[in-house]
Design a protein around this motif. Structure first.
Motif, PDB file in Angstrom:
ATOM      1  N   ARG A 313       0.809  -1.218   0.000  1.00 57.85           N
ATOM      2  CA  ARG A 313       0.000   0.000   0.000  1.00 57.85           C
ATOM      3  C   ARG A 313       0.846   1.274   0.000  1.00 57.85           C
ATOM      4  O   ARG A 313       0.563   2.233  -0.729  1.00 57.85           O
ATOM      5  CB  ARG A 313      -0.944  -0.003   1.210  1.00 57.85           C
ATOM      6  CG  ARG A 313      -1.918   1.179   1.210  1.00 57.85           C
ATOM      7  CD  ARG A 313      -2.791   1.188   2.450  1.00 57.85           C
ATOM      8  NE  ARG A 313      -3.762   2.285   2.401  1.00 57.85           N
ATOM      9  CZ  ARG A 313      -4.996   2.170   1.937  1.00 57.85           C
ATOM     10  NH1 ARG A 313      -5.416   0.995   1.489  1.00 57.85           N
ATOM     11  NH2 ARG A 313      -5.806   3.204   1.916  1.00 57.85           N
ATOM     12  N   THR A 317       0.679   4.115  -2.832  1.00 60.08           N
ATOM     13  CA  THR A 317       0.288   5.477  -2.453  1.00 60.08           C
ATOM     14  C   THR A 317       1.354   6.480  -2.833  1.00 60.08           C
ATOM     15  O   THR A 317       1.046   7.583  -3.312  1.00 60.08           O
ATOM     16  CB  THR A 317       0.012   5.542  -0.936  1.00 60.08           C
ATOM     17  OG1 THR A 317      -1.022   4.619  -0.613  1.00 60.08           O
ATOM     18  CG2 THR A 317      -0.409   6.943  -0.519  1.00 60.08           C
ATOM     19  N   GLU A 369      -6.136   6.312  -8.158  1.00 54.81           N
ATOM     20  CA  GLU A 369      -6.548   6.513  -6.772  1.00 54.81           C
ATOM     21  C   GLU A 369      -7.131   5.234  -6.185  1.00 54.81           C
ATOM     22  O   GLU A 369      -6.800   4.847  -5.051  1.00 54.81           O
ATOM     23  CB  GLU A 369      -7.568   7.645  -6.712  1.00 54.81           C
ATOM     24  CG  GLU A 369      -7.966   8.058  -5.308  1.00 54.81           C
ATOM     25  CD  GLU A 369      -8.869   9.268  -5.317  1.00 54.81           C
ATOM     26  OE1 GLU A 369      -8.678  10.157  -4.465  1.00 54.81           O
ATOM     27  OE2 GLU A 369      -9.775   9.329  -6.176  1.00 54.81           O
ATOM     28  N   ALA A 372      -4.273   2.811  -5.633  1.00 56.93           N
ATOM     29  CA  ALA A 372      -3.490   3.136  -4.444  1.00 56.93           C
ATOM     30  C   ALA A 372      -4.189   2.648  -3.183  1.00 56.93           C
ATOM     31  O   ALA A 372      -3.545   2.207  -2.216  1.00 56.93           O
ATOM     32  CB  ALA A 372      -3.250   4.644  -4.373  1.00 56.93           C
ATOM     33  N   GLU A 373      -5.523   2.694  -3.189  1.00 57.53           N
ATOM     34  CA  GLU A 373      -6.293   2.264  -2.028  1.00 57.53           C
ATOM     35  C   GLU A 373      -6.451   0.745  -1.962  1.00 57.53           C
ATOM     36  O   GLU A 373      -6.992   0.214  -0.986  1.00 57.53           O
ATOM     37  CB  GLU A 373      -7.676   2.919  -2.064  1.00 57.53           C
ATOM     38  CG  GLU A 373      -7.632   4.444  -1.909  1.00 57.53           C
ATOM     39  CD  GLU A 373      -8.961   5.104  -2.231  1.00 57.53           C
ATOM     40  OE1 GLU A 373      -9.861   4.392  -2.767  1.00 57.53           O
ATOM     41  OE2 GLU A 373      -9.112   6.305  -1.967  1.00 57.53           O
TER      42      GLU A 373
END
Length: 615
Positions: A313, A317, A369, A372-373
């Motif tokens: 993660r 990110t 996004e 990334a999550e």
């Protein structure tokens, strides 16, 4: 029992076909038709001239619900193709800046060639009559004059291309030969709006009439766009034409947006383009090239990026945070991608606009996004594409549209390579990927064009005719291609930002360097030195730069360089993949090939005669 699908309607694919100019007398090659399938064609003929890229169009039969049933060839029906193309650049408005961005409010673009007034302005538009063709292997040698497009520019005949068919009766469209000329032999003076000049790019509608099972049908139409050569075929822009038009498609039909991105389709291809751009820009080689921590082609790194767990993660990110926000809320000059944008407005007295640098599209940003999550499908890098024959008809048409548009640039638009900013506005389309036809004659827009008119209902984007897509582009194309470089302020970065390296390279490996790389007698240390990004050479050396590197980099005066490129656009190199040395260096490298420029200092005064007594 399998229900038989009855064909009740027809459509042409690709929805938007792309051809490219070339100066070869006879040779051509087809553009990509299946995503992920590399082209095996040579891009130059035996004499060293650049081949034209042909656009091929097919007809597919659909059932009453719009499901694709099968391709229809000349063995199934009589197909009569009709094509109309035009070049309206000289009769249109100047390109100053994209008119659909906030920074262009209050901007008024004036007419090109403003001293030509009234009915005489018709002489600025090259508008050949439509051409029809039907049958198998028609005009295969290209010698049928009735199947060519010839218009006139101030009375001079201008060739814009020709039609052929292949062995199955599919349409083969070939565009112009890369010729540009001035009506008064004056040199070009600017990147986009050169008075008295024209080129032989074009665009226009593609239609087909189908006689099938005793009935005559009109197929859903397509469009063809003729652009400049692709000087790095197979390398894709960070934002492709497919990305752009898919963004528009989701605005027209929100259900097209996937709930979660797939790593193989929405994440990995975007990141991989950063690393592949190393072959056409030394800044990308430095930041994302072979052996760097951010080499997105490294299988070890790719495996970590494809892991949706919390273990990866922080890595996901951190990479997402590198990207410029697609909302353009504030300037982010150091963010990714390292591209210039649509609004080149900053100066000593005016603050920079956020759009001086390009962001990826909102769809791409949202996918990153989610990635990334950890909200993505971890399905690995894309698989090897299946054979064309194994694909269903529905898979074929989806692939054709994407394959064509993935090799087109989706930005930045200043003005662009193959097309420009109108293509991101949904008013231009009748449905996703299909350009809306103009039903009534276009009105006279007056001596200047402003954003509210350009974007409004019944405005110039609300329906198109032949020549309406490319008229927003630079005239001639060569002046823009040779002007869009990289690192205009070298004390910020020697290589970035850049404009269009996937079509117009900045820094390349030369054939001489490649010979050193694969020479078994070259020492490993010397091979590493030759490969290093510091050793890349300028693609436009001898046109925009000296033959030998200088520090800081010397750039020749723009007027001299653009006129030299008008004459020598076919002599620069084409970047192609070749086997690499392996070991501590890549197994595949992309190399500048076919370069024929031998002299250095450009001059604007050596223009060859352009108009002859035979015109």
């Amino acid at each position: 029992m399998i229900e038989r699908q009855e064909i009740t309607q027809f459509a042409i694919y690709p929805s938007i076909g792309v051809a490219r100019v070339g100066n070869s007398a006879d040779a051509y090659f087809f553009g990509p038709e299946q995503p992920g399938v590399p082209r095996a064609d040579a891009y130059r003929d035996a004499s060293g001239c650049i081949k034209r890229q042909a656009a091929r169009f097919r007809v597919y039969g659909l059932d009453a619900n719009g499901n694709v049933v099968k391709e229809i060839t000349a063995d199934d029906a009589r197909i009569t193709w009709k094509v109309e193309v035009a070049n309206k650049k000289a009769a249109w408005f100047n390109f100053d800046q994209a008119l659909d961005i906030l920074e262009s409010q209050g901007l008024a673009s004036t007419l090109r060639n403003p001293t030509v007034k009234g009915p005489e302005r018709a002489s600025l538009a090259i508008t050949p009559p439509p051409v029809t063709i039907s049958g198998k292997d028609v005009n295969s040698s290209g010698d049928d004059a009735s199947l060519t497009f010839h218009g006139r520019f101030f009375g001079k005949s201008v060739y814009l291309g020709e039609l052929r068919t292949d062995a199955a009766g599919r349409l083969v469209f070939l565009g112009g030969r890369g010729e540009a000329a001035s009506v008064d032999n004056k040199p070009a003076t600017t990147f986009a709006n050169n008075t008295g000049w024209h080129d032989d790019t074009s665009d226009g509608p593609v239609d087909a009439s189908i006689e099938y099972n005793g009935k005559t049908y009109t197929a859903k139409g397509a469009w063809v766009v003729v652009g400049p050569p692709d000087y790095a075929p197979g390398l894709q822009g960070i934002v492709t034409g497919w990305d752009l038009l898919f963004q528009v498609a989701t605005e027209m039909e929100p259900a097209r947006m996937p709930q979660r991105p797939k790593f193989s389709e929405h994440i990995y291809p975007l990141l991989r383009r950063f690393s592949l751009t190393q072959w056409v820009n030394a800044g990308f080689a430095r930041d994302f090239g072979f052996g760097t921590p951010s080499d997105f082609t490294d299988p070890v790194l790719v495996a970590r990026l494809n892991d949706p767990s919390d273990t990866s993660r922080s890595l996901r990110t951190r990479i997402f945070d590198w990207f410029r926000n697609a909302s353009y809320d504030h300037p982010e000059p150091a963010a990714l991608p390292g591209y210039y944008g649509d609004a080149m407005t900053g100066n000593a007295t005016k603050p920079a606009s956020p759009r001086e640098w390009m962001a990826i599209l909102p769809t791409q940003y949202r996918w990153l996004e989610q990635w990334a999550e950890g909200h993505f499908e971890a399905d690995g890098p894309p698989a090897v594409p299946p054979a064309w024959e194994s694909l269903s008809a529905a898979e074929q048409v989806r692939g054709i549209d994407r394959a064509v548009l993935d090799e087109v640039l989706g930005g930045p638009f200043h003005p662009g390579a193959e097309f420009t900013w109108p293509m991101r506005n949904k008013i231009l389309y009748v449905e996703p990927f299909r350009i809306k036809r103009r039903a009534n004659p276009e009105p006279d827009w007056g001596p200047q064009l402003i954003s509210s008119i350009a974007l409004g209902k019944d405005g110039p984007l609300d329906g198109s005719t032949a020549g309406d897509i490319t008229r927003w582009m630079a005239t001639p194309w060569q002046t823009d291609t040779s002007s869009c470089l990289s690192a205009y302020v070298p004390y910020v970065d020697d290589y970035l930002p850049t404009f269009w390296p996937a079509r117009v390279p900045n820094d390349v490996l030369s054939e001489k360097q490649y010979e050193q790389l694969i020479d078994p007698d070259t020492s490993p240390r010397e091979k590493e030195r030759v490969f290093a990004f510091e050793q890349r050479v300028k693609w436009l050396r001898g046109i925009r730069y000296p033959m030998r590197p200088t520090f800081p980099p010397q750039i020749y005066p723009s007027k001299d360089a653009i006129n030299k490129f008008i004459r020598e656009w076919a002599l620069v190199g084409i970047v192609e993949p070749k086997p690499g040395p392996g070991g501590l260096l890549p197994r595949e490298v992309w190399v500048e090939t076919g370069r024929q420029i031998e002299h250095d200092q450009p001059t604007a005064t050596a223009l060859a005669p352009i108009w002859s007594s035979e015109d």
